[in-house]
Design an enzyme around this catalytic site. Structure first.
Site, PDB file in Angstrom:
ATOM      1  N   LYS A 198      66.361  74.250   5.792  1.00  0.00           N
ATOM      2  CA  LYS A 198      65.670  72.963   5.916  1.00  0.00           C
ATOM      3  C   LYS A 198      65.256  72.511   4.520  1.00  0.00           C
ATOM      4  O   LYS A 198      64.485  73.187   3.840  1.00  0.00           O
ATOM      5  CB  LYS A 198      64.448  73.115   6.818  1.00  0.00           C
ATOM      6  CG  LYS A 198      63.628  71.831   6.924  1.00  0.00           C
ATOM      7  CD  LYS A 198      62.505  71.973   7.928  1.00  0.00           C
ATOM      8  CE  LYS A 198      61.655  70.721   7.967  1.00  0.00           C
ATOM      9  NZ  LYS A 198      60.540  70.846   8.912  1.00  0.00           N
ATOM     10  N   LYS A 251      69.448  71.173   8.070  1.00  0.00           N
ATOM     11  CA  LYS A 251      68.684  69.932   8.225  1.00  0.00           C
ATOM     12  C   LYS A 251      68.285  69.382   6.880  1.00  0.00           C
ATOM     13  O   LYS A 251      67.784  70.160   6.066  1.00  0.00           O
ATOM     14  CB  LYS A 251      67.433  70.245   9.049  1.00  0.00           C
ATOM     15  CG  LYS A 251      66.500  69.070   9.227  1.00  0.00           C
ATOM     16  CD  LYS A 251      65.224  69.512   9.876  1.00  0.00           C
ATOM     17  CE  LYS A 251      64.280  68.329   9.873  1.00  0.00           C
ATOM     18  NZ  LYS A 251      62.953  68.685  10.225  1.00  0.00           N
TER      19      LYS A 251
HETATM   20  C1  PBG Z   1      58.091  69.611  11.201  1.00  0.00           C
HETATM   21  C2  PBG Z   1      59.335  68.805  11.261  1.00  0.00           C
HETATM   22  C3  PBG Z   1      59.710  67.681  10.506  1.00  0.00           C
HETATM   23  C4  PBG Z   1      60.908  67.247  11.044  1.00  0.00           C
HETATM   24  C5  PBG Z   1      61.248  68.119  12.058  1.00  0.00           C
HETATM   25  N1  PBG Z   1      60.264  69.093  12.163  1.00  0.00           N
HETATM   26  C6  PBG Z   1      58.999  66.951   9.444  1.00  0.00           C
HETATM   27  C7  PBG Z   1      58.855  67.536   8.106  1.00  0.00           C
HETATM   28  O1  PBG Z   1      59.293  68.645   7.817  1.00  0.00           O
HETATM   29  O2  PBG Z   1      58.208  66.836   7.329  1.00  0.00           O
HETATM   30  C8  PBG Z   1      61.669  66.039  10.584  1.00  0.00           C
HETATM   31  C9  PBG Z   1      62.601  65.472  11.584  1.00  0.00           C
HETATM   32  C10 PBG Z   1      63.112  64.127  11.267  1.00  0.00           C
HETATM   33  O3  PBG Z   1      62.942  63.565  10.179  1.00  0.00           O
HETATM   34  O4  PBG Z   1      63.748  63.588  12.170  1.00  0.00           O
HETATM   35  N2  PBG Z   1      57.951  70.381  10.062  1.00  0.00           N
END
Ligand code: PBG
Length: 330
Positions: A198, A251
């Site tokens: 991520k 992601k």
């Molecule tokens: C929680 C999380 C996030 C997203 C998914 N889980 C936000 C972040 O990390 O700031 C983002 C998903 C999206 O942008 O569609 N940590």
């Protein structure tokens, strides 16, 4: 087999009709591999449009069951839940409260759409008053003090009936902590989808305004990955698999197709790709501005993610893609 110049070879032969193109098409989207994210919020009788994400709404627990069953009618049989609690605090208490919005939503969805696979995001950022993904020690996020809270949240979701928990906090050893908490409470069958690679991405912007989870100071670069790194992503994925992840994730999706492709070549674990909020809202904005045809662009993007090697695609386009695909578009 090396290609040799040959005047009789004509690549266009197989492009002559839709039937021929479809005969040789290498990648086909499959509605059953799409996962729809859902924002579940406090309150009752609420369906509240998200301004930053045209077409997406936040649902209260009493309206979410019906929504999930309408997705199931379209063939979308997996959902990923994000909770928006009424009260936030230092340690994100509502993330792991047994009567929090997510456990209640899991139960309602199972009532309304019993065969829907319910995945729950596991993170603290929507629940903490500072908006970071874990508890703080001073100004930094304390990895090891966060782990038991992520484990506790996972347990609350599993006990409510979630099929898969999906830790997204990017804390080291989060998958291991969750696996061991689940197993020691008899939840051996609850699967884990790790948000393994991520990245610290600009494309989460619309999500953060939808969930009210923007960090109140600093950024997430101390725990989410540097956008420039590929080998590190392979290591993150490998570690999540070793810790017990059943599914691994890359992601965002679109700016990271090379990561998906490399992961596909290296690992046999199912790979999910998250087509995130900013990727979604960009297409909506470009469509609205008349720059692209929205439907065609959406199918092109989703196909590229699948072609790169993703088995599962998490996307806010799920419902509209399902509608389009079942009407015969490709
Ligand atoms: C929680 C999380 C996030 C997203 C998914 N889980 C936000 C972040 O990390 O700031 C983002 C998903 C999206 O942008 O569609 N940590």
């Amino acid at each position: 087999m090396a290609l040799e110049p040959d005047r009789s070879r004509r690549m266009r032969r197989l492009r002559a009709s839709e039937q021929l193109r479809s005969l040789v098409r290498e990648t086909k989207l499959d509605i059953s591999k799409l996962v729809a994210p859902i924002f579940v919020r406090y309150g009752s009788n609420v369906i509240e449009p998200v301004e930053s994400m045209p077409g997406i709404s936040r649902y209260s627990v009493d309206t979410v069951g019906k929504y999930a069953s309408s997705l199931a009618d379209l063939g979308i049989s997996s959902v990923l839940l994000f909770g928006i609690p009424k009260n936030k605090d230092r340690t994100g208490t509502q993330a792991y409260a047994a009567d929090g919005v997510v456990p209640r939503a899991v139960k309602t969805i199972k009532d309304y759409a019993s065969s829907t696979t319910v995945i729950t995001d596991v993170c603290l950022c929507e629940y903490t008053d500072h908006g970071h993904c874990g508890v703080l020690s001073g100004k930094s996020v304390d990895n090891d003090r966060t782990l038991p809270l992520l484990a506790k949240a996972s347990l609350a979701y599993a006990e409510a009936g979630a099929d898969i928990v999906a830790p997204s906090a990017m804390m080291d050893h989060q998958v291991m902590a969750i696996r061991s908490a689940l197993d020691s409470h008899g939840n051996n069958d609850t699967a884990i989808m790790g948000y393994s690679a991520k990245y610290s991405s600009a494309f989460y912007g619309p999500f953060r305004s939808a969930a009210g989870s923007k960090p109140s100071f600093g950024d997430r670069k101390g725990y989410q990955m540097d956008v420039a790194n590929k080998r590190e992503a392979m290591k993150e994925i490998e570690l999540d698999i070793l810790e017990g992840a059943d599914i691994v994730m890359v992601k965002p999706a679109l700016p990271y197709l090379d990561i998906i492709s490399e992961a596909r070549n290296r690992f046999d674990t199912p790979i999910a790709a998250y087509n995130v909020s900013g990727e979604y809202s960009m297409i909506k904005a470009a469509g609205k501005a008349g720059c692209v045809d929205e439907d065609t662009a959406m199918i092109e993007v989703l196909t590229s993610i699948k072609r790169a090697g993703a088995d599962i695609i998490i996307t806010y386009h799920a419902a509209e893609a399902a509608r389009l695909l079942s009407s015969g578009a490709d």
